[in-house]
Structures are given as C-alpha cells and as structure tokens.
Design an enzyme around this catalytic site. Structure first.
Site, PDB file in Angstrom:
ATOM      1  N   THR A   7     -30.817 109.259  65.809  1.00  0.00           N
ATOM      2  CA  THR A   7     -30.496 109.011  67.803  1.00  0.00           C
ATOM      3  C   THR A   7     -29.220 108.242  67.426  1.00  0.00           C
ATOM      4  O   THR A   7     -30.054 107.125  66.110  1.00  0.00           O
ATOM      5  CB  THR A   7     -31.023 108.926  68.328  1.00  0.00           C
ATOM      6  OG1 THR A   7     -32.067 107.221  67.981  1.00  0.00           O
ATOM      7  CG2 THR A   7     -32.985 110.124  68.576  1.00  0.00           C
ATOM      8  N   GLY A   8     -28.029 108.008  68.348  1.00  0.00           N
ATOM      9  CA  GLY A   8     -27.255 106.407  68.048  1.00  0.00           C
ATOM     10  C   GLY A   8     -26.592 107.513  66.837  1.00  0.00           C
ATOM     11  O   GLY A   8     -25.935 106.131  65.917  1.00  0.00           O
ATOM     12  N   SER A  10     -23.243 108.427  66.296  1.00  0.00           N
ATOM     13  CA  SER A  10     -22.217 107.257  66.481  1.00  0.00           C
ATOM     14  C   SER A  10     -21.834 106.092  66.846  1.00  0.00           C
ATOM     15  O   SER A  10     -20.775 105.978  66.843  1.00  0.00           O
ATOM     16  CB  SER A  10     -22.006 108.234  68.668  1.00  0.00           C
ATOM     17  OG  SER A  10     -22.588 107.605  68.968  1.00  0.00           O
ATOM     18  N   GLY A  11     -23.336 105.950  66.474  1.00  0.00           N
ATOM     19  CA  GLY A  11     -22.726 104.243  66.636  1.00  0.00           C
ATOM     20  C   GLY A  11     -22.475 103.930  64.640  1.00  0.00           C
ATOM     21  O   GLY A  11     -22.227 104.435  64.041  1.00  0.00           O
ATOM     22  N   GLY A  14     -26.231 104.155  62.920  1.00  0.00           N
ATOM     23  CA  GLY A  14     -26.328 105.756  63.341  1.00  0.00           C
ATOM     24  C   GLY A  14     -25.401 106.533  61.687  1.00  0.00           C
ATOM     25  O   GLY A  14     -25.850 107.571  60.808  1.00  0.00           O
ATOM     26  N   TYR A 149     -34.743  91.813  74.592  1.00  0.00           N
ATOM     27  CA  TYR A 149     -33.930  93.004  73.905  1.00  0.00           C
ATOM     28  C   TYR A 149     -35.245  92.866  72.579  1.00  0.00           C
ATOM     29  O   TYR A 149     -35.670  93.167  72.028  1.00  0.00           O
ATOM     30  CB  TYR A 149     -33.285  92.431  73.617  1.00  0.00           C
ATOM     31  CG  TYR A 149     -32.207  93.067  71.885  1.00  0.00           C
ATOM     32  CD1 TYR A 149     -31.923  94.246  72.284  1.00  0.00           C
ATOM     33  CD2 TYR A 149     -32.363  92.440  71.087  1.00  0.00           C
ATOM     34  CE1 TYR A 149     -31.435  95.027  70.747  1.00  0.00           C
ATOM     35  CE2 TYR A 149     -31.581  92.889  69.115  1.00  0.00           C
ATOM     36  CZ  TYR A 149     -31.628  93.980  69.377  1.00  0.00           C
ATOM     37  OH  TYR A 149     -30.906  94.721  68.604  1.00  0.00           O
TER      38      TYR A 149
END
Ligand SMILES: NC(=O)c1ccc[n+]([C@@H]2O[C@H](COP(=O)([O-])OP(=O)(O)OC[C@H]3O[C@@H](n4cnc5c(N)ncnc54)[C@H](OP(=O)(O)O)[C@@H]3O)[C@@H](O)[C@H]2O)c1
Length: 241
Positions: A7-8, A10-11, A14, A149
C-alpha cells in the site's frame, strides 16, 4: 510466484520498497491513491526489467468505506502485505476535530486491520506469510503537535505485537519498521533552519533515505526471517531512542 501487496506504492518509502522487492523477484500489487503517473512509470520500468514477474496497479482511497472490498477483490494469490501508505496531521490536540481523528484512525489502523482480516486466508495458504507495517518512531516515543498521529502509529505497533501471536503457528510473521525522519514528500515542508535543527538532533547527523527503510522491509520478507515476529525495527539514525 511470490506476490506482495504494497500500500502506498506511489509514495517515496512505498516506491523504494517496490524497487527493492521487484529486484528480489517479487510480483507486486502496487496500491496508490492519487499519483497514477508514478505507478505508470514504475510499472513500465519493472515490466522491462523483470518480464517474468507480474505488476498490478490498484487505486484506492483507504479512508473510504468500500476501500477494503474494492482493493482485496483485485488480489489473487498473496504471500505478503506491506502497509506503507499514510499521512500525518500537524497541530495541537485542542485543534483536532473528530472528523480528522476518524480520518487518521481509518488510514493507519482500521483499514490496514480490515485488509489484514480480508487477506488472512490467502496469506495463510502461502505457508510463509509476511506482514509489515511502516509505523513511526513517534508511535514509540510520541511527539507534541502530532499527538494523534503518534497515537495511531503506536496502535499499529500494539496490533503487530498481538496479531503476531495469533498467526505465528501458521508461519505468518507480523512486524513493523519504525522510521525516524526520512527524506520524503512528507517532510518537504521543513525550512532550511528547521532541517538543520532536526539534523543536529539526530545522532547520525542526517535524515534517512527511503532505501534505508526498504532495506529492512526486504530482509523481513525473506524466508530466513521466519523466526522474527511481533517486533519493531527502529530505523532512525539513533534519533528519539
Ligand atoms: N517520511 C518520514 O519521515 C516518515 C517517518 C516515519 C513514518 N513514516 C510513514 O511512512 C509511510 C509512508 O510515508 P512517506 O514518507 O513515503 O510519504 P509520501 O511520500 O507522502 O507517501 C504517502 C503515501 O500514502 C498514500 N496515501 C495518502 N493518502 C491516502 C489515502 N487517503 N488512501 C490511500 N493512500 C493514501 C499516497 O498515495 P498517493 O501519492 O498516490 O496519493 C502515498 O503513496 C507513512 O505511513 C508515514 O506515516 C514516514
């Protein structure tokens, strides 16, 4: 063929994880939220470099109600999941609204746990399942101005400890990598002064690179990591430890 959901993807962390795992022979479900271009570029590169592996993009907003079903219905065989998506929220606690609390809770805790539930039987079948959360050193030590957070990142670590015990006998390991300050999009708001101050607080004297996080994720996914479970690997250059 071994397959992992990241997941992520595209980060910054990640995508570094995807680079490391693709080079190790993994087929990857590349999850993203809005940055389709980065996924398209990565897919093109991977398909050229690793023609015998599969790369499947999956778009999902992981705070939406139907996200889990939408995402998991696109998964076929699966050996591992790496949760590497996420955002933070700056501000003092008394400015935090219930809506933003729900948002961060869903993003970092509820949705990843629902994905874990929904993929458990697939991962079990693989005999050597692997689950890794990218948490945060704030989840261990806490941070003012990012209290909620820190709370959800700490909840990820509690989940890792408890769930690892439930699935250990099936050969599934569940661990967290807990980064300190890493050079990613998430930290682009820092002024030069803030950065210098932060670097002077970090014993290693600099921010980390995304590849210094993906290195450990890659190790945790290896068959030889089968005896390591329920743990948090803190990768922070000695910061906040
Ligand atoms: N950078 C650090 O210093 C640091 C330190 C400790 C922990 N972490 C953790 O590391 C993880 C990755 O952060 P990063 O630094 O790589 O940040 P990043 O480059 O900003 O990446 C954030 C990722 O989260 C995805 N995302 C954002 N909103 C989403 C949503 N509503 N639904 C699904 N996905 C969503 C983004 O997708 P799109 O780009 O496609 O929208 C992107 O893939 C996060 O969990 C973060 O808390 C980072």
């Amino acid at each position: 063929m071994k397959a992992v959901l990241v997941t992520g993807s595209s980060g910054d962390i990640g995508s570094s994880i995807c680079q490391a795992l693709a080079a190790e022979g993994w087929s990857i479900y590349l999850h993203y939220h809005s940055n389709q271009q980065r996924i398209t570029d990565m897919m093109q590169e991977f398909q050229e470099r690793y023609p015998n592996q599969e790369f499947i993009p999956i778009k999902a907003d992981l705070v939406e109600e139907n996200a889990v079903e939408m995402l998991t219905s696109q998964l076929f065989s699966l050996n591992a999941v790496v949760f590497a998506h996420g955002t933070t929220e700056y501000g003092l606690l008394d400015a935090l609204t219930p809506e933003r609390m729900d948002y961060l809770w869903k993003m970092h805790v509820k949705t990843p746990i629902l994905i874990t539930q929904a993929t458990q039987s697939k991962i079990h079948k693989s005999n050597q399942g692997r689950i890794v959360f990218i948490s945060s050193v704030y989840g261990e030590m806490g941070s003012s101005n990012e209290v909620f957070y820190s709370t959800v990142k700490g909840a990820q670590l509690a989940f890792v400890k408890a769930y690892s015990k439930e699935v250990a006998s099936w050969g599934i390991t569940v661990n967290a990598v807990s980064p300190g300050a890493i050079k990613t999009h998430m930290n682009t708001h820092f002024s030069l002064n803030d950065l210098e101050e932060l670097e002077s607080d970090i014993p290693v004297g600099r921010l980390g690179e995304p590849s210094e996080i993906s290195f450990w994720v890659k190790q945790l996914l290896k068959p030889d990591s089968a005896y390591m479970t329920g743990q948090t690997l803190t990768v922070s250059g000695g910061w906040l430890k």
